[in-house]
Design an enzyme around this catalytic site. Structure first.
Site, PDB file in Angstrom:
ATOM      1  N   GLU A 135       5.062  13.169 -44.666  1.00  0.00           N
ATOM      2  CA  GLU A 135       3.620  13.185 -44.419  1.00  0.00           C
ATOM      3  C   GLU A 135       2.885  14.205 -45.273  1.00  0.00           C
ATOM      4  O   GLU A 135       2.310  13.875 -46.298  1.00  0.00           O
ATOM      5  CB  GLU A 135       3.361  13.460 -42.936  1.00  0.00           C
ATOM      6  N   GLY A 158       0.977  21.447 -18.085  1.00  0.00           N
ATOM      7  CA  GLY A 158       1.949  22.340 -18.705  1.00  0.00           C
ATOM      8  C   GLY A 158       1.291  23.606 -19.186  1.00  0.00           C
ATOM      9  O   GLY A 158       0.206  23.560 -19.776  1.00  0.00           O
ATOM     10  N   SER A 159       1.933  24.748 -18.918  1.00  0.00           N
ATOM     11  CA  SER A 159       1.302  26.025 -19.273  1.00  0.00           C
ATOM     12  C   SER A 159       2.178  26.873 -20.175  1.00  0.00           C
ATOM     13  O   SER A 159       2.190  28.094 -20.081  1.00  0.00           O
ATOM     14  CB  SER A 159       0.947  26.809 -18.006  1.00  0.00           C
ATOM     15  N   ALA A 193       0.973  18.793 -22.330  1.00  0.00           N
ATOM     16  CA  ALA A 193       1.572  19.917 -23.068  1.00  0.00           C
ATOM     17  C   ALA A 193       2.859  20.334 -22.359  1.00  0.00           C
ATOM     18  O   ALA A 193       3.044  21.483 -21.976  1.00  0.00           O
ATOM     19  CB  ALA A 193       0.581  21.077 -23.135  1.00  0.00           C
ATOM     20  N   GLU A 248       0.579  23.314 -13.555  1.00  0.00           N
ATOM     21  CA  GLU A 248       1.911  23.811 -13.909  1.00  0.00           C
ATOM     22  C   GLU A 248       2.887  23.521 -12.776  1.00  0.00           C
ATOM     23  O   GLU A 248       2.630  23.827 -11.621  1.00  0.00           O
ATOM     24  CB  GLU A 248       1.860  25.309 -14.207  1.00  0.00           C
ATOM     25  N   ILE A 272       1.484  26.080 -25.956  1.00  0.00           N
ATOM     26  CA  ILE A 272       0.541  25.040 -26.384  1.00  0.00           C
ATOM     27  C   ILE A 272      -0.516  24.812 -25.313  1.00  0.00           C
ATOM     28  O   ILE A 272      -1.715  24.758 -25.584  1.00  0.00           O
ATOM     29  CB  ILE A 272       1.283  23.727 -26.706  1.00  0.00           C
ATOM     30  N   ALA A 322       8.283  28.787 -35.302  1.00  0.00           N
ATOM     31  CA  ALA A 322       8.238  28.695 -36.757  1.00  0.00           C
ATOM     32  C   ALA A 322       9.073  29.781 -37.420  1.00  0.00           C
ATOM     33  O   ALA A 322       9.839  29.510 -38.360  1.00  0.00           O
ATOM     34  CB  ALA A 322       6.786  28.783 -37.235  1.00  0.00           C
ATOM     35  N   HIS A 339      -4.063  57.447 -33.160  1.00  0.00           N
ATOM     36  CA  HIS A 339      -5.085  57.380 -32.110  1.00  0.00           C
ATOM     37  C   HIS A 339      -6.473  57.298 -32.761  1.00  0.00           C
ATOM     38  O   HIS A 339      -6.738  57.997 -33.728  1.00  0.00           O
ATOM     39  CB  HIS A 339      -5.012  58.626 -31.228  1.00  0.00           C
TER      40      HIS A 339
END
Length: 462
Positions: free
Chosen positions: A34, A178-179, A266, A201, A182, A316, A441
């Site tokens: 692709e 789904g949690s 997801a 979820e 994604i 990835a 800091h």
């Protein structure tokens, strides 16, 4: 044409593998059906981050008064937001094309199928077939959105992550099923853009792989942002006959029906191994993944597999590391197997989540005696000044030897901070050494030092 190495798939596993192979002197080709860059670059990691940045900017505008700034008559142009995301992805894909040329890697476009005798058959878009040979063939075919029987994706009303990035118009309401990373990233994006979002979820916590305290903090932040959260709930069916979706959800207290314009599935991913020729070639699989040894060789000599099509974290950076490890082993270099307990995981919703190593629960199950330090961003000057006090750093140490077993972060920019922990764990740095490592800091990162100090009763700013 004969090659030393052929890589099938050009995602962050495949293209990185090909580049490293070329650097090592291998004559290399890469096959892609692709777009160069694969799902991550074109339909995953990169374009989603572009979407999330647009949402974050819009969120800032909505809260401009908190920073003493008046912002009036602003609005979000959803189609322009989508276009920016696609432009970013397209630009990055062109960058991969440049890298292929720079490293003298042959790019073969088409659908690949492995054959016996270290051959790959490629079906081009023109319908013509070509065959290529290599001493080593590396499968980096990635994964796709997982389909559930009771949640069949039609690409319009019930969609996957790919469609979620290119919707023609912004939905007024969205149910995310789904949690994982994604799910919560898209939940934040659409909620920040003004869509009414509900997250469903099945398990008791959002982002279930994370430490429980992180999950609870994200739930609080999401609810504060107007996102409805339904835990220990499952989608039983979706009626798409009308203009929108009627979603039947099973909860602890009984079934409820919620209406929404679109349902985003997801619920995970599945490896792209169907039709790849594995059965004919004799390459073994198990539970939908290709089986390999610790250096990614399959049971058939000359064939290897990396990334989402093998077991392990579907990330990835894991795919890239596996590919580099694989070709360096082929070259005969001294390489060590990847330590999968020292892989950082990042989720880019707001607040961000980053973690590595053991959760508190897993560390206890492994038999460790623990020292735990936690530092909230409400006590961080940088976080307060930046208007991002939600979240904390949590560090888990082995009480006996001071080894840093795990780190769990939720807050602004924590995905940029987790690499310090990965390096610390790689170098076997102790808790006391971390306390004595001077952090600048004011920064968000000094919360790491403070959390380590909290574990040993030496915290200053709590």
């Amino acid at each position: 044409m004969n090659y030393d190495i052929i890589v099938i798939g050009s995602g962050p596993g495949g293209y990185v593998t090909a580049i490293r192979a070329s650097q090592l002197g291998f004559k290399t080709a890469i096959i892609e059906k692709e777009s160069l860059g694969g799902i991550c670059l074109n339909w995953g990691c990169i374009p989603t981050k572009a979407l999330l940045k647009s949402a974050q900017v819009f969120d800032y505008l909505k809260h401009a008064a908190d920073y003493g700034i008046k912002a009036e008559n602003f609005s979000a142009d959803f189609s322009a937001v989508i276009k920016r995301s696609r432009d970013v992805a397209d630009g990055m894909s062109k960058g991969i094309q440049f890298l292929m040329k720079k490293n003298k890697i042959d790019v073969i476009m088409g659908t690949a199928k492995v054959k016996s005798g270290k051959k790959v058959e490629v079906l081009g878009a023109d319908g013509k077939t070509s065959t290529h040979e290599a001493a080593h063939i590396i499968l980096a075919t990635g994964a796709r959105s997982r389909q559930l029987p009771n949640l069949p994706q039609d690409g319009k009303k019930i969609i996957g992550y790919r469609e979620a990035m290119t919707l023609p118009k912004q939905p007024a309401s969205l149910i995310v099923v789904g949690s994982g990373a994604i799910g919560v990233e898209f939940a934040y994006f659409y909620a920040a853009m003004g869509t009414k979002v509900t997250v469903v979820e099945f398990l008791p916590n959002l982002v279930p792989v994370e430490d429980e305290e992180v999950s609870k903090q994200l739930e609080k932040s999401f609810k504060k942002a107007g996102i409805e959260v339904m835990l220990e709930s499952s989608v039983e069916s979706v009626d798409t006959k009308g203009s929108g979706c009627k979603v039947n959800i099973k909860t602890k207290s009984g079934n409820v029906t919620i209406e929404a314009d679109i349902v985003l599935s997801a619920v995970g991913i599945e490896a792209n191994i169907t039709g790849l020729g594995l059965e004919e070639t004799g390459i073994k699989t198990e539970k939908g993944k290709i089986l390999t040894d610790k250096f990614y060789a399959t049971n058939v000599p000359g064939y290897y597999a990396i990334g989402d099509c093998v077991s392990g974290q579907a990330l990835a950076h894991v795919a890239s590391a596996e590919g580099i490890t694989c070709v360096e082993k082929i070259k005969g270099l001294h390489v060590e197997p990847i330590d999968y307990n020292n892989i950082p995981g990042c989720t880019y919703c707001t607040p961000e989540i980053a973690s590595v190593g053991y959760t508190e629960k897993k560390a206890k199950e492994a038999g460790y005696e623990l020292k735990i330090g936690k530092f909230p961003f409400t006590a961080s000057g940088k976080a307060k000044a930046g208007g991002t006090p939600d979240g904390f750093i949590k560090l888990i140490f082995d009480a006996k030897y001071g080894e840093l077993l795990g780190a769990h972060m939720i807050g602004a920019n924590v995905t940029e901070m987790i690499a310090e922990i990965v390096a610390i764990r790689k170098l076997e740095t102790t808790g006391h050494e971390l306390i004595k490592t001077i952090h600048p800091h004011p920064t968000m990162s000094e919360a790491i030092m403070e959390a380590a100090a909290a574990a040993y009763g030496e915290v200053i700013h709590l």
